[in-house]
Design an enzyme around this catalytic site. Structure first.
Site, short mmCIF file in Angstrom:
data_model
loop_
_atom_site.label_atom_id
_atom_site.label_comp_id
_atom_site.label_asym_id
_atom_site.label_seq_id
_atom_site.Cartn_x
_atom_site.Cartn_y
_atom_site.Cartn_z
N GLU A 64 -12.36 5.08 4.26
CA GLU A 64 -11.98 5.70 5.53
C GLU A 64 -13.28 6.11 6.23
O GLU A 64 -13.70 7.27 6.20
CB GLU A 64 -11.04 6.87 5.26
CG GLU A 64 -9.76 6.40 4.58
CD GLU A 64 -8.85 7.54 4.09
OE1 GLU A 64 -9.15 8.70 4.39
OE2 GLU A 64 -7.86 7.23 3.42
N TYR B 17 0.83 -1.21 0.00
CA TYR B 17 0.00 0.00 0.00
C TYR B 17 0.86 1.26 0.00
O TYR B 17 1.79 1.40 0.81
CB TYR B 17 -0.92 0.02 1.22
CG TYR B 17 -1.71 1.32 1.33
CD1 TYR B 17 -2.77 1.55 0.46
CD2 TYR B 17 -1.37 2.30 2.25
CE1 TYR B 17 -3.48 2.73 0.52
CE2 TYR B 17 -2.08 3.49 2.32
CZ TYR B 17 -3.14 3.70 1.46
OH TYR B 17 -3.83 4.89 1.51
N TYR C 150 -17.54 29.09 47.40
CA TYR C 150 -16.91 27.94 46.75
C TYR C 150 -15.72 28.33 45.87
O TYR C 150 -14.74 27.59 45.78
CB TYR C 150 -17.93 27.20 45.89
CG TYR C 150 -18.87 26.31 46.65
CD1 TYR C 150 -18.87 26.22 48.03
CD2 TYR C 150 -19.80 25.52 45.95
CE1 TYR C 150 -19.75 25.40 48.70
CE2 TYR C 150 -20.69 24.69 46.62
CZ TYR C 150 -20.66 24.64 48.00
OH TYR C 150 -21.53 23.82 48.65
N ARG D 31 -13.03 28.62 48.45
CA ARG D 31 -12.85 27.45 49.32
C ARG D 31 -12.53 26.18 48.52
O ARG D 31 -11.80 25.32 48.99
CB ARG D 31 -14.10 27.25 50.16
CG ARG D 31 -13.94 26.19 51.22
CD ARG D 31 -15.10 26.07 52.20
NE ARG D 31 -16.32 26.76 51.86
CZ ARG D 31 -17.52 26.19 51.88
NH1 ARG D 31 -17.65 24.91 52.17
NH2 ARG D 31 -18.61 26.89 51.61
N HIS E 63 -3.21 16.12 -2.11
CA HIS E 63 -3.66 16.16 -0.72
C HIS E 63 -3.45 17.53 -0.06
O HIS E 63 -3.87 17.73 1.09
CB HIS E 63 -2.95 15.08 0.09
CG HIS E 63 -3.52 13.71 -0.14
ND1 HIS E 63 -3.62 13.16 -1.39
CD2 HIS E 63 -4.03 12.78 0.71
CE1 HIS E 63 -4.15 11.95 -1.30
NE2 HIS E 63 -4.42 11.70 -0.04
N ASN F 190 1.29 11.15 6.16
CA ASN F 190 0.40 10.23 6.85
C ASN F 190 0.81 10.14 8.32
O ASN F 190 1.78 9.47 8.66
CB ASN F 190 0.48 8.85 6.18
CG ASN F 190 -0.66 7.95 6.58
OD1 ASN F 190 -0.65 7.38 7.66
ND2 ASN F 190 -1.63 7.82 5.70
N PHE G 129 -2.17 6.07 12.40
CA PHE G 129 -2.45 7.46 12.03
C PHE G 129 -3.73 8.00 12.64
O PHE G 129 -4.02 9.19 12.57
CB PHE G 129 -2.56 7.58 10.50
CG PHE G 129 -3.52 6.58 9.92
CD1 PHE G 129 -4.89 6.70 10.10
CD2 PHE G 129 -3.05 5.50 9.20
CE1 PHE G 129 -5.78 5.76 9.59
CE2 PHE G 129 -3.94 4.55 8.67
CZ PHE G 129 -5.31 4.70 8.87
#
Length: 528
Positions: A431, A55, A285, A288, A85, A201, A345
């Site tokens: 994906e 791949y 609060y 405290r 990309h 990647n 990834f």
């Protein structure tokens, strides 16, 4: 010049990323890591001599994984991958964000499981050391397969494309990628098989910038401890709630650390001693419960820090290349080299903790804002404090609107989304589950920035309230140093003026670490 940071794939720390990103620390590559890079590349080269489908080396990407690529087209495959990309949009990453991403990417490549040549990591370190920074749009990553789009914009410059900012006198000039490389004394890289995929990647936007975020979040908690302690003093509150005996019977690490900080910075405080036996039985609060709330945030920061520290030294691309004897027989490859396709990834380990951090830091800002209100609000504040800290209230409004600003920042932090619970399938449904870790990162980054500013507003108002405390009463060692540091950049109110510059000056003191350094020097001890 800060110390050199050596990347070896194993020991890059959050402080190292901060040094490279913000202080321009020089970067070098460990000799053993170089050998790991060379060995990994040899494994990839040996795969090219087989007909094995690998791949990203001789196949297409994503839903195109079934497409086999001819030997003649393997180099073009990697270049086209980087180009296609680089689909980022939105605001550009800042200089420090780009540097954090670059050093994180370099560190994962030198682990020796990605199969790149030395020239690739050398180009990354040279760009860092020469101050050449790719132009990277911030949006476009889904956090699986890693931070593809931002890393692709970074990789474009390595092949002489895209754009980069190069040093130009006191500033920088934006030039095309090939000119940027030339300015750094480099030639464009001709990507070899696997190298384009190895560059883009992984999770290095999320974990690189995430290192800056957790660093800043930890500072926000420490400075909130300091601000809360000063508020406790000027509102005549008690530090008894930070007694070690209380933390001992509910032993959360964060709670105990915040309690120790409050006690440490208020040591020798005449203000605290002056009302030890007052009629007030308990504080509100926000005073405290400071150790409990701040401590819970501190623990959330530590949980996120753990994930980021692990991710910085992880191999997060795909596929990963191993010697055969490290994996089982089901891996593809040859008798000597194993190829494993997996999901390192995927940004889920970071995304969920960043979302957790966002909520925790929003709560830190919220409790700080409540303490601001206690100093300004005429219906709850001490009688000696004028309404909104304005000496001639009515005619003047003092810091009334500073609380408005704090409230707005708290609201923004509270309403940040929780991206890690969302999912949008991509790449033809190959994906089909993504992490949205980059979105989680930016949400956390905004929440931390807001919290730091709200802490600054509390310090500003507490320093102004201190003007109404009896002059004969000394503050604690740490709270006194904080008051003096604030007064060096902001004068007391003598008339109404725009509060915005006052907030900005104190916020710069807080975010830069200068205030913490002053307090640390006074205490002769670092805050936890």
């Amino acid at each position: 010049m800060p110390d050199e940071v050596t990347v070896d794939g194993e020991t890059l720390g959050i402080a190292d990323v901060v040094a490279v990103a913000r202080e321009d620390a020089p970067v070098s590559i460990d000799d053993d890591a170089r050998e790991a890079v060379r060995t990994s590349r040899e494994r990839v080269e040996s795969l090219l001599d087989t007909d094995e489908a690998v791949y990203g080396v001789n196949t297409g990407f994503g839903d195109l994984v079934t497409e086999r690529i001819s030997r003649d087209d393997l180099d073009d495959l990697q270049v086209n991958l980087v180009r296609s990309h680089a689909a980022g949009v939105g605001r550009e990453l800042t200089r420090e964000e780009v540097r954090a991403m670059m050093v994180a990417r370099c560190n994962t490549l030198v682990k020796g499981y990605s199969g790149v040549r030395e020239v690739v990591v050398d180009h990354l370190t040279t760009l860092l050391n020469e101050g050449v920074h790719p132009v990277v749009p911030s949006r476009g990553s889904l956090g699986a397969s890693g931070d593809l789009a931002p890393l692709a914009h970074m990789a474009l410059v390595l092949i002489g494309e895209g754009e980069a900012d190069v040093p130009d006198g006191e500033g920088s000039e934006r030039v095309p990628g090939d000119e940027a490389l030339d300015a750094a004394g480099l030639d464009p890289i001709e990507l070899a098989p696997k190298e384009g995929l190895a560059l883009i990647n992984g999770t290095q936007l999320t974990c690189g910038v995430g290192a800056l975020v957790v660093h800043d979040a930890a500072r926000a908690v420490r400075m909130a401890d300091l601000a809360g302690a000063l508020t406790t003093e000027v509102t005549m509150g008690s530090t008894a709630s930070s007694d070690a005996a209380i933390s001992a019977v509910r032993p959360h690490d964060g709670q105990a650390a915040s309690a120790r900080n409050v006690k440490r910075v208020t040591a020798d405080s005449d203000v605290v001693e002056s009302h030890r036996n007052c009629d007030r039985v308990q504080d509100a609060y926000s005073i405290r419960c400071l150790p409990q709330v701040h401590g819970a945030v501190r623990d959330a920061v530590a949980h996120c820090r753990e994930a980021v520290a692990t991710e910085l030294n992880s191999a997060t691309d795909n596929p990963l290349i191993y010697p055969r004897d490290q994996v089982n027989d089901y891996a593809t490859g040859t008798d000597e080299v194993a190829v494993l396709s997996g999901g390192n990834f995927h940004g889920a380990p970071l995304a969920h903790r960043l979302d957790y951090l966002t909520g925790a830091v929003a709560d830190l800002a919220a409790i700080c804002e409540r303490r601001v209100d206690r100093m300004l609000n005429p219906h709850v504040q001490e009688d000696y404090l004028p309404p909104f800290l304005a000496a001639d209230s009515g005619v003047r409004s003092g810091y009334m609107l500073a609380q408005y600003a704090a409230a707005a920042l708290v609201d923004e932090a509270r309403t940040r989304g929780r991206p890690s619970v969302d999912n949008v399938p991509v790449s033809g449904n190959q994906e089909d589950h993504v992490s949205m870790s980059a979105q989680s990162l930016f949400e956390a980054e905004t929440a931390v920035e807001n919290a730091l500013t709200v802490v600054a507003i509390e310090l500003l108002c507490a320093s102004e309230a201190a003007e109404y405390v009896d002059d004969d009463l000394a503050h604690g060692v740490g709270t006194g140093a904080a008051y003096e540091a604030v007064r060096e950049v902001v004068d007391p109110l003598t008339d109404d003026r725009p509060p915005s510059p006052d907030v900005d000056r104190v916020a710069a003191l807080v975010a830069s670490g200068l205030l913490e350094a002053r307090v640390t020097a006074a205490l002769e001890h670092t805050l936890e």
